[in-house]
Scaffold this motif. Structure first.
Motif, PDB file in Angstrom:
ATOM      1  N   ALA A 135       0.558  -1.218   0.077  1.00  0.00           N
ATOM      2  CA  ALA A 135       0.303   0.023   0.094  1.00  0.00           C
ATOM      3  C   ALA A 135       0.882   1.339  -0.272  1.00  0.00           C
ATOM      4  O   ALA A 135       1.007   2.014  -0.748  1.00  0.00           O
ATOM      5  CB  ALA A 135      -1.280  -0.589   1.489  1.00  0.00           C
ATOM      6  N   GLU A 136       1.333   1.227   0.633  1.00  0.00           N
ATOM      7  CA  GLU A 136       3.192   2.580   0.619  1.00  0.00           C
ATOM      8  C   GLU A 136       3.312   2.299  -0.327  1.00  0.00           C
ATOM      9  O   GLU A 136       3.734   3.795  -1.780  1.00  0.00           O
ATOM     10  CB  GLU A 136       3.799   2.029   1.693  1.00  0.00           C
ATOM     11  CG  GLU A 136       4.483   3.525   1.863  1.00  0.00           C
ATOM     12  CD  GLU A 136       5.825   3.271   3.466  1.00  0.00           C
ATOM     13  OE1 GLU A 136       6.584   3.947   3.594  1.00  0.00           O
ATOM     14  OE2 GLU A 136       5.561   2.183   4.331  1.00  0.00           O
ATOM     15  N   ARG A 137       3.588   1.036  -1.298  1.00  0.00           N
ATOM     16  CA  ARG A 137       4.571   1.432  -2.634  1.00  0.00           C
ATOM     17  C   ARG A 137       3.460   1.826  -3.684  1.00  0.00           C
ATOM     18  O   ARG A 137       4.153   2.653  -4.261  1.00  0.00           O
ATOM     19  CB  ARG A 137       5.477   0.294  -2.900  1.00  0.00           C
ATOM     20  CG  ARG A 137       6.361  -0.123  -2.010  1.00  0.00           C
ATOM     21  CD  ARG A 137       7.346  -1.391  -2.520  1.00  0.00           C
ATOM     22  NE  ARG A 137       7.398  -1.817  -3.787  1.00  0.00           N
ATOM     23  CZ  ARG A 137       8.169  -0.950  -4.794  1.00  0.00           C
ATOM     24  NH1 ARG A 137       9.843  -0.596  -3.753  1.00  0.00           N
ATOM     25  NH2 ARG A 137       8.435  -1.328  -6.269  1.00  0.00           N
ATOM     26  N   ARG A 138       2.653   1.688  -3.581  1.00  0.00           N
ATOM     27  CA  ARG A 138       1.322   1.963  -4.749  1.00  0.00           C
ATOM     28  C   ARG A 138       1.131   3.657  -4.506  1.00  0.00           C
ATOM     29  O   ARG A 138       1.318   4.519  -5.034  1.00  0.00           O
ATOM     30  CB  ARG A 138       0.223   1.438  -4.531  1.00  0.00           C
ATOM     31  CG  ARG A 138      -0.162   0.067  -4.753  1.00  0.00           C
ATOM     32  CD  ARG A 138      -1.137  -0.552  -5.216  1.00  0.00           C
ATOM     33  NE  ARG A 138      -2.058  -0.782  -4.121  1.00  0.00           N
ATOM     34  CZ  ARG A 138      -2.493  -1.111  -2.901  1.00  0.00           C
ATOM     35  NH1 ARG A 138      -1.511  -2.367  -3.468  1.00  0.00           N
ATOM     36  NH2 ARG A 138      -3.091  -1.343  -1.581  1.00  0.00           N
ATOM     37  N   ASP A 139       1.647   4.409  -2.289  1.00  0.00           N
ATOM     38  CA  ASP A 139       0.947   5.745  -2.587  1.00  0.00           C
ATOM     39  C   ASP A 139       1.848   6.408  -3.129  1.00  0.00           C
ATOM     40  O   ASP A 139       1.805   7.630  -3.452  1.00  0.00           O
ATOM     41  CB  ASP A 139       1.470   5.697  -1.040  1.00  0.00           C
ATOM     42  CG  ASP A 139       0.689   7.096  -0.724  1.00  0.00           C
ATOM     43  OD1 ASP A 139      -0.602   7.512  -1.621  1.00  0.00           O
ATOM     44  OD2 ASP A 139       1.294   7.189   0.676  1.00  0.00           O
ATOM     45  N   GLN A 140       3.069   5.849  -2.946  1.00  0.00           N
ATOM     46  CA  GLN A 140       4.587   7.061  -3.373  1.00  0.00           C
ATOM     47  C   GLN A 140       4.849   6.306  -5.252  1.00  0.00           C
ATOM     48  O   GLN A 140       4.982   7.231  -5.885  1.00  0.00           O
ATOM     49  CB  GLN A 140       5.507   6.106  -2.435  1.00  0.00           C
ATOM     50  CG  GLN A 140       5.814   6.397  -1.357  1.00  0.00           C
ATOM     51  CD  GLN A 140       6.634   4.985  -0.746  1.00  0.00           C
ATOM     52  OE1 GLN A 140       7.823   4.761  -1.156  1.00  0.00           O
ATOM     53  NE2 GLN A 140       7.803   5.606   0.621  1.00  0.00           N
ATOM     54  N   LEU A 141       4.469   5.506  -5.573  1.00  0.00           N
ATOM     55  CA  LEU A 141       4.598   5.602  -7.129  1.00  0.00           C
ATOM     56  C   LEU A 141       3.130   6.016  -7.721  1.00  0.00           C
ATOM     57  O   LEU A 141       3.400   6.936  -8.601  1.00  0.00           O
ATOM     58  CB  LEU A 141       4.881   3.935  -7.485  1.00  0.00           C
ATOM     59  CG  LEU A 141       4.602   3.967  -8.727  1.00  0.00           C
ATOM     60  CD1 LEU A 141       6.213   3.787  -9.949  1.00  0.00           C
ATOM     61  CD2 LEU A 141       4.482   1.539  -9.311  1.00  0.00           C
ATOM     62  N   GLY A 142       2.167   6.469  -7.003  1.00  0.00           N
ATOM     63  CA  GLY A 142       0.875   6.670  -7.001  1.00  0.00           C
ATOM     64  C   GLY A 142       1.629   8.397  -7.415  1.00  0.00           C
ATOM     65  O   GLY A 142       0.877   9.350  -8.504  1.00  0.00           O
ATOM     66  N   GLY A 146       1.484  10.666 -10.432  1.00  0.00           N
ATOM     67  CA  GLY A 146       0.713  11.608 -11.184  1.00  0.00           C
ATOM     68  C   GLY A 146      -0.792  11.178 -11.075  1.00  0.00           C
ATOM     69  O   GLY A 146      -1.826  11.549 -11.331  1.00  0.00           O
ATOM     70  N   ILE A 147      -0.776   9.514  -9.535  1.00  0.00           N
ATOM     71  CA  ILE A 147      -2.205   9.034 -10.870  1.00  0.00           C
ATOM     72  C   ILE A 147      -2.898   9.130  -9.270  1.00  0.00           C
ATOM     73  O   ILE A 147      -3.450   7.823  -8.857  1.00  0.00           O
ATOM     74  CB  ILE A 147      -1.859   7.783 -11.206  1.00  0.00           C
ATOM     75  CG1 ILE A 147      -1.225   6.987 -10.299  1.00  0.00           C
ATOM     76  CG2 ILE A 147      -1.515   8.130 -12.543  1.00  0.00           C
ATOM     77  CD1 ILE A 147      -1.284   5.666 -10.822  1.00  0.00           C
ATOM     78  N   GLY A 148      -2.206   9.190  -8.190  1.00  0.00           N
ATOM     79  CA  GLY A 148      -2.529   9.663  -6.480  1.00  0.00           C
ATOM     80  C   GLY A 148      -3.243   7.679  -6.404  1.00  0.00           C
ATOM     81  O   GLY A 148      -2.343   6.708  -6.447  1.00  0.00           O
ATOM     82  N   TYR A 149      -3.874   7.664  -5.369  1.00  0.00           N
ATOM     83  CA  TYR A 149      -3.469   6.796  -4.761  1.00  0.00           C
ATOM     84  C   TYR A 149      -4.553   5.567  -4.303  1.00  0.00           C
ATOM     85  O   TYR A 149      -5.491   6.020  -4.741  1.00  0.00           O
ATOM     86  CB  TYR A 149      -3.193   7.015  -2.824  1.00  0.00           C
ATOM     87  CG  TYR A 149      -4.231   5.593  -1.824  1.00  0.00           C
ATOM     88  CD1 TYR A 149      -2.328   4.573  -2.154  1.00  0.00           C
ATOM     89  CD2 TYR A 149      -5.102   4.987  -1.949  1.00  0.00           C
ATOM     90  CE1 TYR A 149      -1.863   3.366  -1.436  1.00  0.00           C
ATOM     91  CE2 TYR A 149      -5.427   4.269  -0.681  1.00  0.00           C
ATOM     92  CZ  TYR A 149      -3.529   2.845  -0.629  1.00  0.00           C
ATOM     93  OH  TYR A 149      -3.368   1.612   0.106  1.00  0.00           O
ATOM     94  N   GLY A 150      -4.920   4.364  -5.252  1.00  0.00           N
ATOM     95  CA  GLY A 150      -5.453   3.216  -5.049  1.00  0.00           C
ATOM     96  C   GLY A 150      -5.337   1.802  -3.921  1.00  0.00           C
ATOM     97  O   GLY A 150      -3.674   1.927  -4.480  1.00  0.00           O
TER      98      GLY A 150
END
Length: 181
Positions: A135-142, A146-150
């Motif tokens: 979840a943290e990696r998705r947040d950082q990559l998002g 520029g696509i936000g967290y999900g």
């Protein structure tokens, strides 16, 4: 002056935006969008275009989904949760001007014919799903893309429908690795 009109949730979001740049805003007043507010957003969408800039929380995501269904060509700007949190509160009103400008520099548009460039395998292979800290990696990559967290499903949907290229994905992953290495 920004050409597009920014759609935000409340008055304090407008105040935060005005600290960052000169732009017109329309406030949704939360999820209970009044008919006159929807007409105002529709008029802005037709005449100037809109960019949806909602809070990086559950309510903001619900508003974003609702508006995106009605206005599919709207721009999407995401301020990462880490940059929109202060005083135990999450929202655009908490974001610094630099974070708002960074989000607007990475505006994405939903594509009518989403590509299937990315699959669940990409998420699993890059520890973006099914791994500790995913979840943290998705947040950082998002934030980098520029696509936000999900959650994993929404993140995959955004990768494919916001025009993220394999090259952008790989470059952002490398940058994420460099930040942690």
């Amino acid at each position: 002056m920004l050409k597009e009109v920014l759609v935000v949730e409340g008055k304090m979001d407008t105040v935060a935006v005005k600290r960052a740049l000169e732009a017109d805003t329309i406030e949704t007043g939360g999820f209970n969008l009044a008919p006159h507010t929807l007409r105002q957003i529709a008029a802005a969408y037709e005449k100037r275009g809109i960019i949806i800039l909602t809070d990086p929380d559950g309510a903001g995501e619900r508003i974003r989904r609702f508006l995106t269904q009605r206005f599919p060509e709207a721009g999407q700007a995401f301020v990462p949760k880490a940059d929109a949190t202060a005083h135990n509160d999450v929202g655009i009103e908490q974001a610094q001007p630099a974070a708002i400008l960074a989000a607007l520099a990475k505006v994405r548009r939903h594509e009518y014919k989403p590509e299937s460039e990315f699959t669940n395998r990409d998420l699993w292979h890059n520890n973006l799903a099914g791994a500790g800290g995913a979840a943290e990696r998705r947040d950082q990559l998002g934030a980098l893309l520029g696509i936000g967290y999900g959650n994993a499903k929404r993140f995959l949907e955004r990768l494919n429908s916001y025009g993220v290229t394999r090259s952008e994905f790989d470059k952002a992953l490398a940058q994420l690795g460099a930040q942690h290495g």
